[in-house]
Design a protein around this motif. Structure first.
Motif, PDB file in Angstrom:
ATOM      1  N   ASP A  12       4.250  12.132  13.460  1.00  0.00           N
ATOM      2  CA  ASP A  12       5.707  11.953  13.413  1.00  0.00           C
ATOM      3  C   ASP A  12       6.353  12.837  12.354  1.00  0.00           C
ATOM      4  OD1 ASP A  12       5.482   9.993  15.401  1.00  0.00           O
ATOM      5  OD2 ASP A  12       5.167   8.414  13.918  1.00  0.00           O
ATOM      6  N   GLY A  13       5.873  14.078  12.251  1.00  0.00           N
ATOM      7  CA  GLY A  13       6.457  15.024  11.320  1.00  0.00           C
ATOM      8  C   GLY A  13       6.059  14.825   9.873  1.00  0.00           C
ATOM      9  N   ARG A  14       5.156  13.884   9.597  1.00  0.00           N
ATOM     10  CA  ARG A  14       4.684  13.629   8.245  1.00  0.00           C
ATOM     11  C   ARG A  14       3.193  13.901   8.155  1.00  0.00           C
ATOM     12  NH1 ARG A  14       8.385   9.774   9.563  1.00  0.00           N
ATOM     13  NH2 ARG A  14      10.210   9.637   8.199  1.00  0.00           N
ATOM     14  N   PHE A  15       2.745  14.143   6.948  1.00  0.00           N
ATOM     15  CA  PHE A  15       1.335  14.435   6.713  1.00  0.00           C
ATOM     16  C   PHE A  15       0.725  13.309   5.887  1.00  0.00           C
ATOM     17  CE2 PHE A  15       3.650  18.390   7.140  1.00  0.00           C
ATOM     18  CZ  PHE A  15       2.883  19.100   8.045  1.00  0.00           C
ATOM     19  N   TYR A  16      -0.505  12.954   6.221  1.00  0.00           N
ATOM     20  CA  TYR A  16      -1.193  11.866   5.523  1.00  0.00           C
ATOM     21  C   TYR A  16      -2.568  12.344   5.062  1.00  0.00           C
ATOM     22  CZ  TYR A  16       2.371   8.832   7.542  1.00  0.00           C
ATOM     23  OH  TYR A  16       3.561   8.260   7.899  1.00  0.00           O
ATOM     24  N   CYS A  17      -2.904  11.996   3.816  1.00  0.00           N
ATOM     25  CA  CYS A  17      -4.241  12.249   3.274  1.00  0.00           C
ATOM     26  C   CYS A  17      -4.852  10.913   2.878  1.00  0.00           C
ATOM     27  CB  CYS A  17      -4.157  13.157   2.040  1.00  0.00           C
ATOM     28  SG  CYS A  17      -3.625  14.850   2.379  1.00  0.00           S
ATOM     29  N   LEU A  18      -6.127  10.763   3.177  1.00  0.00           N
ATOM     30  CA  LEU A  18      -6.848   9.534   2.843  1.00  0.00           C
ATOM     31  C   LEU A  18      -7.893   9.856   1.777  1.00  0.00           C
ATOM     32  CD1 LEU A  18      -7.110   6.512   3.649  1.00  0.00           C
ATOM     33  CD2 LEU A  18      -8.981   7.208   5.175  1.00  0.00           C
ATOM     34  N   TYR A  19      -7.735   9.243   0.614  1.00  0.00           N
ATOM     35  CA  TYR A  19      -8.606   9.515  -0.531  1.00  0.00           C
ATOM     36  C   TYR A  19      -9.536   8.330  -0.778  1.00  0.00           C
ATOM     37  CZ  TYR A  19      -4.855  12.866  -1.749  1.00  0.00           C
ATOM     38  OH  TYR A  19      -3.913  13.864  -1.741  1.00  0.00           O
ATOM     39  N   PRO A  20     -10.779   8.568  -1.136  1.00  0.00           N
ATOM     40  CA  PRO A  20     -11.620   7.446  -1.577  1.00  0.00           C
ATOM     41  C   PRO A  20     -11.086   6.894  -2.891  1.00  0.00           C
ATOM     42  CG  PRO A  20     -12.724   9.544  -1.993  1.00  0.00           C
ATOM     43  CD  PRO A  20     -11.492   9.867  -1.196  1.00  0.00           C
ATOM     44  N   ARG A  21     -11.142   5.606  -3.059  1.00  0.00           N
ATOM     45  CA  ARG A  21     -10.655   4.990  -4.300  1.00  0.00           C
ATOM     46  C   ARG A  21     -11.613   5.335  -5.433  1.00  0.00           C
ATOM     47  NH1 ARG A  21     -11.530   0.618  -7.492  1.00  0.00           N
ATOM     48  NH2 ARG A  21      -9.699  -0.298  -8.519  1.00  0.00           N
ATOM     49  N   LEU A  22     -11.058   5.780  -6.544  1.00  0.00           N
ATOM     50  CA  LEU A  22     -11.869   6.120  -7.707  1.00  0.00           C
ATOM     51  C   LEU A  22     -12.213   4.863  -8.505  1.00  0.00           C
ATOM     52  CD1 LEU A  22      -9.862   9.263  -8.846  1.00  0.00           C
ATOM     53  CD2 LEU A  22     -12.181   9.260  -7.916  1.00  0.00           C
ATOM     54  N   ARG A  23     -13.404   4.858  -9.047  1.00  0.00           N
ATOM     55  CA  ARG A  23     -13.831   3.725  -9.858  1.00  0.00           C
ATOM     56  C   ARG A  23     -13.124   3.759 -11.216  1.00  0.00           C
ATOM     57  NH1 ARG A  23     -20.129   2.659 -11.728  1.00  0.00           N
ATOM     58  NH2 ARG A  23     -19.864   0.493 -12.419  1.00  0.00           N
ATOM     59  N   GLY A  24     -12.662   2.611 -11.668  1.00  0.00           N
ATOM     60  CA  GLY A  24     -12.044   2.549 -12.981  1.00  0.00           C
ATOM     61  C   GLY A  24     -10.648   1.979 -12.926  1.00  0.00           C
ATOM     62  N   LYS A  25      -9.924   2.158 -14.026  1.00  0.00           N
ATOM     63  CA  LYS A  25      -8.580   1.600 -14.135  1.00  0.00           C
ATOM     64  C   LYS A  25      -7.676   2.568 -14.893  1.00  0.00           C
ATOM     65  CE  LYS A  25      -9.629  -0.906 -18.413  1.00  0.00           C
ATOM     66  NZ  LYS A  25      -9.662  -2.230 -19.085  1.00  0.00           N
ATOM     67  N   VAL A  26      -6.404   2.325 -14.746  1.00  0.00           N
ATOM     68  CA  VAL A  26      -5.387   3.101 -15.462  1.00  0.00           C
ATOM     69  C   VAL A  26      -5.023   2.352 -16.738  1.00  0.00           C
ATOM     70  CG1 VAL A  26      -2.988   3.904 -15.377  1.00  0.00           C
ATOM     71  CG2 VAL A  26      -4.473   4.189 -13.386  1.00  0.00           C
ATOM     72  N   TYR A  27      -4.962   3.061 -17.859  1.00  0.00           N
ATOM     73  CA  TYR A  27      -4.510   2.451 -19.112  1.00  0.00           C
ATOM     74  C   TYR A  27      -2.984   2.390 -19.115  1.00  0.00           C
ATOM     75  CZ  TYR A  27      -9.219   3.243 -21.054  1.00  0.00           C
ATOM     76  OH  TYR A  27     -10.569   3.235 -21.292  1.00  0.00           O
ATOM     77  N   ARG A  28      -2.452   1.198 -19.277  1.00  0.00           N
ATOM     78  CA  ARG A  28      -0.994   1.013 -19.221  1.00  0.00           C
ATOM     79  C   ARG A  28      -0.408   0.485 -20.533  1.00  0.00           C
ATOM     80  NH1 ARG A  28       0.430   1.792 -14.005  1.00  0.00           N
ATOM     81  NH2 ARG A  28      -1.149   1.393 -12.391  1.00  0.00           N
TER      82      ARG A  28
END
Length: 317
Positions: free
Chosen positions: A85-101
């Motif tokens: 539908d005119g859009r592009f999609y990429c599927l990434y494997p989830r990376l192990r770990g967490k984001v520091y917030r």
């Protein structure tokens, strides 16, 4: 936000029964792909085929340099994206770990140093990647004194034009002559803390390299630092503590990827430039509250410029 159908996942060789849910993000184009409570993949909606192909190429090269990144899965047609539908999609494997917030919680000094080490690791990998066709080159002086100052200066009722004009003039006078002597390499361009994943105290992944450009290394370092500053800017105590966090972030980077004398000299002006650019962007997108926050941070950085500069030379000059 356009919510993709689960049928989209049929283009990749993934397990059946996965659920797609939106993830809170700046652009509103990120989705988690889950199996029960476990997130297995990250689905991203893209608008530019050229940009996503450039990012995919960089991710593959970085992976060869053992820089931790998530490479989009190959779809059934052999490409690393799907067009629908005119859009592009990429599927990434989830990376192990967490984001520091929580940047001012216990252990903040050590985490700041880890951010610097992580950015240095990324830059070492990017430095040996081939330059993608069509990649942009950052002209920080041109951005600040051009479109950004124009966006700010035409809104005198919303901005402290006199104070900002003084900072812009100082930036032009002090950073402008340095720009040509600062070597450019591939940089992330959006290296805020939420674009780095950590596991057991070490970086386990870098995210969102789609706007990578040729630019000064210190831009990424300062970008990360200003993100931390903004996250606690409402607290005078946190603003004061940020001076230490900035120093440790730079020390972490410098310990892994030595900064030159001219790069260190430019850092405070780069910190200011980032706030000017963000203020202009926020004004252009109608986010006045964010613009006022960026302005306050800019003027605070300008007020504390000498204190910041005094903390940096002790590293190696």
């Amino acid at each position: 936000m356009i919510m993709p159908s689960a049928k989209l996942l049929r283009h990749w060789s993934v397990e059946p029964g996965l659920t797609i849910r939106p993830v809170k993000s700046f652009g509103g184009n990120v989705f988690s792909v889950s199996s029960g409570p476990r997130v297995r993949y990250i689905l991203k909606q893209k608008v530019s085929q050229e940009r996503l192909e450039r990012e995919c190429g960089l991710l593959v090269e970085l992976s060869r340099q053992r820089v931790p990144v998530a490479i989009p899965l190959i779809a059934s047609d052999g490409r690393r994206y799907v067009r629908q539908d005119g859009r592009f999609y990429c599927l990434y494997p989830r990376l192990r770990g967490k984001v520091y917030r929580h940047h001012y919680a216990r252990g903040s000094v050590a985490r700041a140093r880890v951010f610097g080490v992580a950015i240095a690791q990324l830059h070492r990998g990017l430095a040996v990647c081939s330059i993608p066709p069509g990649i942009g080159t950052m002209d920080l002086t041109g951005e600040v004194t051009g479109w950004a100052w124009e966006a700010i200066s035409k809104r005198p009722e919303q901005c402290n034009i006199k104070a900002i004009s003084r900072v812009v003039d100082g930036f032009r006078r002090c950073y402008g002559p340095l720009q040509s002597s600062i070597p450019a390499q591939l940089i992330h361009r959006d290296a805020h803390p939420a674009n780095m994943v950590f596991h057991q105290g070490r970086v386990s992944g870098f995210l969102d390299l789609e706007i990578a450009v040729l630019g000064p290394r210190v831009f990424d370092v300062c970008y990360c630092a200003t993100s931390i500053l903004i996250s606690g800017f409402g607290s005078p105590t946190k603003r004061h503590r940020w001076l230490r966090l900035f120093r440790e972030l730079v020390r972490g980077y410098h310990g892994q990827n030595r900064l030159s004398r001219v790069e260190v000299r430019s850092m405070v002006r780069v910190l200011e430039a980032i706030q000017i650019i963000f203020q202009a962007f926020s004004l252009n997108t109608g986010n006045l509250a964010a613009a006022k926050c960026n302005e306050a941070a800019l003027l605070w950085l300008d007020e504390h410029r000498e204190a910041i500069e005094r903390s940096l030379p002790a590293m190696h000059l």
